[in-house]
Motif scaffolding. Structure first.
Motif, PDB file in Angstrom:
ATOM      1  N   ALA A   9       1.112  -0.177  -1.992  1.00 48.53           N
ATOM      2  CA  ALA A   9       1.677  -0.611  -3.267  1.00 48.53           C
ATOM      3  C   ALA A   9       0.919  -0.050  -4.472  1.00 48.53           C
ATOM      4  N   VAL A  10      -0.388   0.120  -4.320  1.00 40.61           N
ATOM      5  CA  VAL A  10      -1.178   0.527  -5.496  1.00 40.61           C
ATOM      6  C   VAL A  10      -1.590   2.003  -5.489  1.00 40.61           C
ATOM      7  N   ILE A  11      -1.510   2.650  -4.330  1.00 39.58           N
ATOM      8  CA  ILE A  11      -2.135   3.973  -4.243  1.00 39.58           C
ATOM      9  C   ILE A  11      -1.482   5.016  -5.150  1.00 39.58           C
ATOM     10  N   THR A  12      -0.145   4.981  -5.281  1.00 38.18           N
ATOM     11  CA  THR A  12       0.502   5.998  -6.114  1.00 38.18           C
ATOM     12  C   THR A  12       0.118   5.807  -7.586  1.00 38.18           C
ATOM     13  N   ILE A  13      -0.056   4.536  -7.991  1.00 42.25           N
ATOM     14  CA  ILE A  13      -0.475   4.267  -9.375  1.00 42.25           C
ATOM     15  C   ILE A  13      -1.920   4.749  -9.568  1.00 42.25           C
ATOM     16  N   ALA A  14      -2.745   4.531  -8.538  1.00 42.65           N
ATOM     17  CA  ALA A  14      -4.136   5.010  -8.624  1.00 42.65           C
ATOM     18  C   ALA A  14      -4.175   6.536  -8.749  1.00 42.65           C
ATOM     19  N   TRP A  15      -3.347   7.234  -7.971  1.00 43.51           N
ATOM     20  CA  TRP A  15      -3.312   8.701  -8.060  1.00 43.51           C
ATOM     21  C   TRP A  15      -2.893   9.155  -9.459  1.00 43.51           C
ATOM     22  N   ALA A  16      -1.912   8.431 -10.022  1.00 39.24           N
ATOM     23  CA  ALA A  16      -1.414   8.830 -11.341  1.00 39.24           C
ATOM     24  C   ALA A  16      -2.440   8.521 -12.424  1.00 39.24           C
ATOM     25  N   ALA A  17      -3.017   7.313 -12.356  1.00 40.73           N
ATOM     26  CA  ALA A  17      -3.763   6.785 -13.502  1.00 40.73           C
ATOM     27  C   ALA A  17      -5.278   6.928 -13.379  1.00 40.73           C
ATOM     28  N   ASP A  18      -5.745   7.723 -12.438  1.00 38.72           N
ATOM     29  CA  ASP A  18      -7.184   7.948 -12.293  1.00 38.72           C
ATOM     30  C   ASP A  18      -7.937   6.639 -12.022  1.00 38.72           C
ATOM     31  N   PHE A  48       0.233  13.522 -12.703  1.00 39.79           N
ATOM     32  CA  PHE A  48      -0.726  12.607 -12.062  1.00 39.79           C
ATOM     33  C   PHE A  48      -2.142  13.205 -12.154  1.00 39.79           C
ATOM     34  N   SER A  49      -3.137  12.332 -12.215  1.00 41.53           N
ATOM     35  CA  SER A  49      -4.512  12.871 -12.345  1.00 41.53           C
ATOM     36  C   SER A  49      -5.071  13.315 -10.978  1.00 41.53           C
ATOM     37  N   PHE A  50      -4.735  12.620  -9.912  1.00 44.91           N
ATOM     38  CA  PHE A  50      -5.234  12.913  -8.565  1.00 44.91           C
ATOM     39  C   PHE A  50      -6.752  13.038  -8.517  1.00 44.91           C
ATOM     40  N   SER A  51      -7.434  12.081  -9.127  1.00 40.93           N
ATOM     41  CA  SER A  51      -8.901  12.107  -9.043  1.00 40.93           C
ATOM     42  C   SER A  51      -9.438  10.794  -8.466  1.00 40.93           C
ATOM     43  N   THR A  52      -8.596  10.094  -7.702  1.00 40.06           N
ATOM     44  CA  THR A  52      -8.989   8.815  -7.099  1.00 40.06           C
ATOM     45  C   THR A  52     -10.175   8.994  -6.140  1.00 40.06           C
ATOM     46  N   GLU A  53     -11.164   8.129  -6.292  1.00 39.95           N
ATOM     47  CA  GLU A  53     -12.272   8.117  -5.320  1.00 39.95           C
ATOM     48  C   GLU A  53     -12.108   6.902  -4.408  1.00 39.95           C
ATOM     49  N   TYR A  54     -12.373   7.086  -3.125  1.00 35.92           N
ATOM     50  CA  TYR A  54     -12.218   5.993  -2.148  1.00 35.92           C
ATOM     51  C   TYR A  54     -13.583   5.442  -1.774  1.00 35.92           C
ATOM     52  N   HIS A  55     -13.715   4.116  -1.884  1.00 36.25           N
ATOM     53  CA  HIS A  55     -14.943   3.449  -1.444  1.00 36.25           C
ATOM     54  C   HIS A  55     -14.536   2.508  -0.306  1.00 36.25           C
ATOM     55  N   ASN A 139       4.871  -2.073 -13.759  1.00 38.33           N
ATOM     56  CA  ASN A 139       5.634  -1.808 -14.981  1.00 38.33           C
ATOM     57  C   ASN A 139       6.291  -0.437 -14.803  1.00 38.33           C
ATOM     58  N   GLU A 140       7.460  -0.449 -14.151  1.00 41.62           N
ATOM     59  CA  GLU A 140       8.082   0.827 -13.781  1.00 41.62           C
ATOM     60  C   GLU A 140       8.479   1.647 -15.006  1.00 41.62           C
ATOM     61  N   ASN A 141       8.927   0.989 -16.078  1.00 43.73           N
ATOM     62  CA  ASN A 141       9.311   1.742 -17.279  1.00 43.73           C
ATOM     63  C   ASN A 141       8.128   2.506 -17.863  1.00 43.73           C
ATOM     64  N   LEU A 142       6.992   1.828 -17.910  1.00 46.09           N
ATOM     65  CA  LEU A 142       5.796   2.477 -18.456  1.00 46.09           C
ATOM     66  C   LEU A 142       5.359   3.636 -17.546  1.00 46.09           C
ATOM     67  N   LEU A 143       5.420   3.409 -16.238  1.00 44.89           N
ATOM     68  CA  LEU A 143       5.042   4.471 -15.294  1.00 44.89           C
ATOM     69  C   LEU A 143       5.990   5.672 -15.427  1.00 44.89           C
ATOM     70  N   ASN A 144       7.295   5.389 -15.576  1.00 42.64           N
ATOM     71  CA  ASN A 144       8.277   6.476 -15.766  1.00 42.64           C
ATOM     72  C   ASN A 144       7.915   7.310 -16.987  1.00 42.64           C
ATOM     73  N   LYS A 145       7.704   6.598 -18.099  1.00 40.79           N
ATOM     74  CA  LYS A 145       7.460   7.288 -19.379  1.00 40.79           C
ATOM     75  C   LYS A 145       6.156   8.073 -19.359  1.00 40.79           C
ATOM     76  N   THR A 146       5.144   7.502 -18.716  1.00 43.40           N
ATOM     77  CA  THR A 146       3.811   8.102 -18.806  1.00 43.40           C
ATOM     78  C   THR A 146       3.605   9.242 -17.813  1.00 43.40           C
ATOM     79  N   TYR A 147       4.180   9.091 -16.615  1.00 41.89           N
ATOM     80  CA  TYR A 147       3.785  10.027 -15.554  1.00 41.89           C
ATOM     81  C   TYR A 147       4.916  10.868 -14.958  1.00 41.89           C
TER      82      TYR A 147
END
Ligand SMILES: [Zn+2]
Length: 337
Positions: A9-18, A48-55, A139-147
């Motif tokens: 649920a969160v990973i695609t947002i993490a990839w987009a939003a750093d 998308f930023s694609f700079s997610t770090e995994y811990h 917030n799908e509208n915000l994600l659409n507009k931003t990314y």
């Protein structure tokens, strides 16, 4: 295993939003799948930023030893025809509330649930119902507009639905999940489950069949037609949440047209087709209401299957079907394609 739906649920947002991911443990195969999805998305979503770090502390190898098949089932043309195609397997139906039907549409969900249960009882198979608030948390509208770019793309369809819907089934006793989709050779915008065409997606010892070998019209022609006992379960409409199918929107009109061309009475498939249908469909075509690329491609799919000569019998009183087919064929050919 419990972290799979949450991470999906969160990973695609993490990839987009750093954003970074912190987890105690995750299934190793699922994590490997995510890495492959990330590399596919890098070519699809340039913003998308694609700079997610995994811990992550532990990568677990899980073995669930399940045997059965499960089908993601909405009642749409894709899932109903996939069901007809795969019903010989030991198949369970999996329907998800909170994906296409919002959580506040309780009455409509009850209606859909009743129909799914009816189908399962008719064929003596299991059905599972999953409820999720995942779309309410984004917030799908915000994600659409931003990314995202382009009016045909939206977060749910283009980015997240494939990963989220599949992951929600990860705790069911299912070995092979079937995800229905339609073949669209001309697809120009990313489609968030088409990534499964290009990779081996799995968790633990489970696997996925991405069922997309036929176009929508081919599904009516080769799978639905003749299987009359399943006509009553067809639900294609997402523009409203009262009737099973509104019979007025582009998708309903397109499906009705496809059914007519194959000699199936739409009134047996949860549509209410009246004599004004011809005028409505001509209005849609002549006013360029079919705008999205995917919709145009779907009409082309029907057009390619219009018989030059037809001996279709009408069972519901729409006497000028052949005339309608010719009108649609001319309209689409001359003005829009
Ligand atoms: Zn509709």
């Amino acid at each position: 295993m419990l972290a799979i739906p949450v991470l999906a649920a969160v990973i695609t947002i993490a990839w987009a939003a750093d954003a970074d991911i912190y987890l105690e443990s995750i299934d190793k195969k699922f994590f490997n799948s995510l890495n492959k999805i990330e590399s596919i998305f890098k070519t699809w979503f340039p913003k998308f930023s694609f700079s997610t770090e995994y811990h992550i502390e532990n990568y677990q190898i899980n073995s669930l030893n399940n045997e059965s098949y499960g089908l993601l089932y909405s009642g749409g043309l894709d899932s109903l025809s996939s069901y007809i195609k795969h019903k010989k397997e030991t198949l369970s139906l999996i329907s998800i509330w909170g994906a296409d039907i919002p959580l506040n549409k309780t009455k409509f969900w009850d209606k859909v649930k009743y129909k799914v249960t009816q189908l399962a009882e008719m064929d003596d198979i299991k059905c599972y119902f999953i409820k999720t608030n995942v779309r309410e948390m984004m917030n799908e509208n915000l994600l659409n507009k931003t990314y995202l770019e382009g009016e045909d793309t939206n977060w749910w369809l283009s980015v997240s639905h494939g990963l989220i819907l599949t992951s929600l089934t990860s705790l069911l006793p299912i070995k092979t999940l079937i995800m229905p989709s339609s073949m669209d050779e001309n697809e120009k915008v990313p489609h968030g489950s088409d990534l499964f065409k290009f990779m081996d997606y799995r968790w633990a010892d489970s696997s996925l069949i991405y069922d997309c070998n036929l176009s929508r019209h081919e599904k009516i022609k080769y799978l639905l037609r003749g299987n009359t006992q399943y006509y009553q379960f067809l639900r294609v409409c997402y523009t409203q949440f009262q009737d099973y199918n509104c019979g007025m929107c582009e998708k309903c009109l397109r499906t009705i047209t496809g059914l007519l061309i194959e000699g199936i009475d739409p009134n047996k498939c949860n549509f209410k087709v009246k004599n004004g249908f011809l005028d409505l469909i001509k209005y849609y075509l002549s006013n360029n209401i079919i705008l999205l690329h995917s919709e145009i491609a779907a009409w082309e799919d029907i057009q390619n299957n219009i018989p030059e000569e037809s001996s279709i019998e009408f069972s519901f009183g729409l006497k000028n079907l052949i005339l309608m087919i010719i009108i649609i064929k001319r309209t689409i050919k001359k003005e829009y394609f």
